[in-house]
Design an enzyme around this catalytic site. Structure first.
Site, PDB file in Angstrom:
ATOM      1  N   ARG A 166      17.940   4.900  56.556  1.00 30.91           N
ATOM      2  CA  ARG A 166      17.368   3.677  57.113  1.00 30.91           C
ATOM      3  C   ARG A 166      18.158   2.454  56.675  1.00 30.91           C
ATOM      4  O   ARG A 166      18.323   1.500  57.447  1.00 30.91           O
ATOM      5  CB  ARG A 166      15.904   3.558  56.725  1.00 30.91           C
ATOM      6  CG  ARG A 166      15.627   3.634  55.240  1.00 30.91           C
ATOM      7  CD  ARG A 166      14.139   3.712  54.985  1.00 30.91           C
ATOM      8  NE  ARG A 166      13.823   3.895  53.581  1.00 30.91           N
ATOM      9  CZ  ARG A 166      12.598   4.096  53.131  1.00 30.91           C
ATOM     10  NH1 ARG A 166      11.591   4.146  53.976  1.00 30.91           N
ATOM     11  NH2 ARG A 166      12.373   4.242  51.846  1.00 30.91           N
ATOM     12  N   ASN A 222       8.222   0.659  52.772  1.00 25.54           N
ATOM     13  CA  ASN A 222       7.804   0.376  51.396  1.00 25.54           C
ATOM     14  C   ASN A 222       7.446   1.694  50.716  1.00 25.54           C
ATOM     15  O   ASN A 222       6.364   2.250  50.935  1.00 25.54           O
ATOM     16  CB  ASN A 222       6.609  -0.580  51.396  1.00 25.54           C
ATOM     17  CG  ASN A 222       6.235  -1.048  50.007  1.00 25.54           C
ATOM     18  OD1 ASN A 222       6.511  -0.384  49.018  1.00 25.54           O
ATOM     19  ND2 ASN A 222       5.583  -2.207  49.935  1.00 25.54           N
ATOM     20  N   ASP A 223       8.338   2.182  49.854  1.00 28.80           N
ATOM     21  CA  ASP A 223       8.128   3.477  49.210  1.00 28.80           C
ATOM     22  C   ASP A 223       6.956   3.471  48.233  1.00 28.80           C
ATOM     23  O   ASP A 223       6.534   4.533  47.758  1.00 28.80           O
ATOM     24  CB  ASP A 223       9.395   3.901  48.462  1.00 28.80           C
ATOM     25  CG  ASP A 223      10.553   4.170  49.410  1.00 28.80           C
ATOM     26  OD1 ASP A 223      10.297   4.522  50.568  1.00 28.80           O
ATOM     27  OD2 ASP A 223      11.715   4.018  48.993  1.00 28.80           O
ATOM     28  N   CYS A 224       6.455   2.287  47.901  1.00 25.75           N
ATOM     29  CA  CYS A 224       5.384   2.201  46.903  1.00 25.75           C
ATOM     30  C   CYS A 224       3.983   2.299  47.496  1.00 25.75           C
ATOM     31  O   CYS A 224       3.006   2.345  46.751  1.00 25.75           O
ATOM     32  CB  CYS A 224       5.505   0.899  46.107  1.00 25.75           C
ATOM     33  SG  CYS A 224       6.907   0.880  44.970  1.00 25.75           S
TER      34      CYS A 224
END
Length: 798
Positions: A364, A488-490
């Protein structure tokens, strides 16, 4: 506080005080032979990969963060005083030692002056070569004859695999072997086993680099690091330099270095040139050949001139003159240069990124990175785009990382279902049309490209498959599932939770796909997409709007992210701006969502990702709580997203607010408050500490970030409004009302457009008239059939 200035004429940033808040870096070379260098000559060199080909050593997470490096020590034979040609590592008192650094496009020049001796060291990698040059010029500015000893220094890796070199000491302390061949240092690792040039990722193979010092007689060498430094010494006070002589020991095992000594005498006013040539290959072959061909001032100067011309040509795809010189400094050099470096190295080579955990092109990130270089290196961007499309798997999802060295389309293993990210292939709907619009090549949509795992399809087919991937993975509200992660990986939506941000991306993808199908006359695909878009719009309006702003998403158990009901993370930036970018929001929703974003998230250094930050929410649901409040994803000012806010405001015609938001985080605008931002004031970064952090305003992770691309796109295409379309170049500026206009020169499909925009009525947006080469044209598009080799464009706003 200010530590330097922008020299726009030479396209350089000049550091006038070497004691910068953090190490300020630059890049040398190419993806074949790369290097990082700082204003104090710190950094490292690598071949093809910073993780698998790093042959000089760097110690990450140190203070300062750039040591060791490429050092040149000088010693006065009469007084026994010594110093370095860069302020560090010796670090003489700045009351007596003067230093400056000029970072340019793929070169760095460091100057020093101490006790009447001036030095200028120019570092660069010649085009297409696998070696670097340290061109040292020494001048005696004192009234007496000076006898000096000059020493090169570099610390070598024991294995080109970075992790092995730094951590697997029970192995790598026994693999290095040094030699000196006709005065050229030979640095070898695993020298008794074959070299394997066709198997780059095999870390255990014979590998060699060389180092030569040209310009005088080499009278000594040091190849053992401990012998050079001495016990319990540092780079600041090496025993060898203090003593003034080398031991001439050829190291085997332990730690290695590359030190060559030349003694020289300088009459008052006299200057001498020296060259340190370091590169990949054996000393007895490649080393000797390089010295023979390039070890003279004529060859070195010629190579430097070619390098400067090459990079300036790459950067000059767009030049501007606006009422804001700080904006011009970024757009005319540092913003496109930052994009080019990010395109080259993705997130795999810096003073922060070690390439140990991700040595390749993150899908990405790298697809987005293309947007910042389409105008400048269109052909290279097109090849990279094809590579990334071939990283899509037949399900429509993508491989998390594409290794450009080893990637084999059709033979890669597809990710498991639990490994997919929901946003990966939706970025293709930004990148593919951007390439087609830049080139005008509609046939690209028909080009057949393979999937990573199996099968092949047209580019349009790849786009269809990307949309279908998200449609097949939609939740109970009809919005795309979060899968392993969205952007947003969080945020842990869970596989079956839903992300409104990706819903906005999917909406953008469908809208774009329909427009492409209309251009191609593909009625069946347009008919397939239209009802899906209608249904998605209904779902977004019904389930994503929270009354004053858009939600961030849902977990499958109904937990809401970014809702007015939330105690933490009540509002998120991403869905507000992408509701505008995608066209999902009504006019009323656009106004209200952007207003609330400004009220609740905007700070003087940029817009926070969310607020309030997370402290009590279950970290299994929101991993942002892993970070301190006000940092990174936990309410920090994430720079990747700032350009989106500028774009959204510009799309709404809010030129004053768009430009205000842009300047809040624009690096050059922070040049006079560098003690606050701390990192380089000439490049973008990953994040800035926000208001709940005790480091409010400090920025971190410079250079390699999506902020480079999106900031360039926001400035060039939305503030200046220079937007490539299939039929030509649309000019649709959205500028501050105080601007009386601006000028720009844009390369476009091998033509040159000189553009003058006038704003006599002080408006923010709206083209009143357009002239192309003196002829009035309706609308705001300079059609390609009207363009000549060189064109004069006049735009009047109003």
């Amino acid at each position: 506080m200010q530590y330097g200035f922008f020299d726009d004429e030479t396209k350089e940033y000049v550091i006038t005080s070497p004691n910068t808040p953090r190490s300020w870096s630059n890049y040398l070379g190419s993806t074949e032979y790369g290097a990082i260098i700082t204003n104090n000559a710190g950094g490292y060199s690598f071949y093809k990969s910073a993780g698998q080909g790093r042959f000089t050593r760097i110690r990450f997470n140190s203070v300062p963060m750039d040591q060791p490096g490429r050092y040149i020590y000088l010693r006065d034979k009469e007084t026994a005083d010594y110093w370095s040609a860069s302020w560090q590592p010796v670090g003489k008192p700045l009351s007596n030692y003067k230093s400056s650094c000029r970072h340019g496009s793929a070169y760095t020049i460091i100057e020093s002056e101490y006790t009447g001796i001036k030095t200028e060291t120019r570092y660069f990698v010649p085009l297409g070569q696998s070696f670097e040059v340290w061109h040292l010029k020494v001048t005696n500015d004192s009234p007496r004859v000076r006898e000096l000893s000059l020493f090169s220094f570099v610390e070598y890796a024991n294995n080109w695999n970075a992790m092995d070199d730094l951590l697997n000491l029970q192995y790598t302390q026994y693999t290095g072997k040094m030699d000196v061949v006709d005065g050229i240092i030979s640095h070898g690792t695993n020298v008794h086993i074959p070299m394997m040039p066709d198997n780059f990722n095999e870390k255990d193979q014979g590998r060699f680099s060389f180092l030569a010092f040209v310009g005088g007689e080499v009278i000594g060498y040091e190849t053992d690091l401990e012998r050079f430094l001495g016990s319990y010494r540092t780079y600041a006070n090496p025993e060898t330099i203090e003593r003034g002589t080398c031991s001439n020991f050829k190291a085997a095992g332990d730690n290695m270095c590359g030190v060559l000594q030349i003694d020289t005498m300088l009459q008052p006013g006299e200057s001498k040139d020296f060259f340190i040539l370091m590169g990949v290959g054996k000393a007895e072959t490649e080393g000797k050949a390089i010295v023979a061909k390039y070890g003279n001032i004529s060859a070195i100067q010629g190579e430097f001139d070619k390098l400067a011309d090459y990079w300036h040509n790459r950067i000059d795809g767009l030049t501007v003159k606006t009422p804001d010189p700080e904006f011009d400094s970024m757009l005319n050099m540092w913003s496109p240069y930052n994009c080019l470096i990010t395109f080259a190295w993705s997130r795999a080579a810096s003073l922060v990124y070690t390439a140990s955990d991700r040595d390749g092109l993150g899908y990405r990130d790298s697809v987005q990175d293309l947007l910042g270089v389409m105008h400048s290196i269109t052909d290279e961007a097109g090849k990279r785009l094809e590579l990334m499309i071939s990283g899509q798997v037949s399900t429509g999802g993508a491989m998390p990382v594409v290794n450009k060295v080893t990637h084999t389309p059709g033979k890669e293993t597809a990710p498991k279902e639990a490994q997919y990210r929901s946003d990966d292939c939706l970025w293709l709907f930004n990148a593919i049309p951007a390439y087609v619009n830049e080139t005008g090549n509609l046939d690209f949509y028909h080009k057949i490209l393979p999937y990573a795992d199996k099968g092949e399809d047209s580019v349009l087919g790849h786009m269809h498959r990307a949309i279908q991937f998200n449609l097949d993975r939609s939740g109970k509200h009809g919005l795309p599932c979060g899968l392993h992660a969205d952007w947003n990986d969080c945020l842990r939506f869970g596989h079956d939770g839903e992300t409104t941000f990706v819903a906005m991306q999917l909406r953008f993808a469908l809208k774009t796909y329909i427009e492409v199908c209309q251009l191609l006359g593909n009625l069946s695909e347009e008919a397939w997409a239209q009802p899906i878009l209608v249904q998605l719009d209904e779902n977004i309006q019904k389930y994503a709007w929270d009354g004053e702003w858009f939600l961030r998403g849902y977990r499958s158990d109904g937990f809401k992210f970014g809702s007015n009901e939330s105690q933490e993370g009540r509002i998120f930036m991403n869905p507000q701006v992408w509701a505008v970018i995608s066209g999902a929001a009504s006019d009323k929703q656009k106004t209200l969502a952007l207003q609330k974003m400004g009220e609740r998230l905007a700070t003087e250094y940029g817009i926070m990702l969310c607020d309030p930050p997370y402290t009590d929410t279950d970290y299994n649901i929101v991993r942002a709580a892993l970070f301190n409040t006000g940092m990174k994803e936990n309410g920090g000012i994430f720079m990747h997203t700032q350009g989106w806010a500028v774009i959204a405001e510009a799309m709404c015609g809010n030129g004053n607010r768009a430009y205000d938001y842009f300047r809040r985080y624009m690096p050059s605008a922070c040049n006079t408050k560098a003690e606050i931002r701390q990192i380089e004031p000439y490049v973008y970064c990953q994040s800035t500490h926000s208001k709940s952090s005790p480091r409010y305003g400090n920025s971190r992770v410079p250079w390699l970030s999506g902020s480079a691309t999106w900031s360039f796109v926001a400035a060039a295409q939305y503030i200046l409004g220079l937007q490539p379309v299939v039929d030509g170049l649309r000019i649709d500026p959205c500028i501050p009302s105080s601007w009386e206009g601006f000028e720009a020169t844009r390369r476009f499909r091998s033509k040159e457009l000189t553009i003058k925009v006038l704003n006599p009525n002080g408006v923010q947006k709206g083209v009143r008239s357009l002239k192309v080469n003196g002829k009035v044209v309706e609308g705001n598009v300079v059609f390609i059939h009207l363009m000549e080799a060189k064109n004069q464009i006049e735009v009047i706003l109003g």
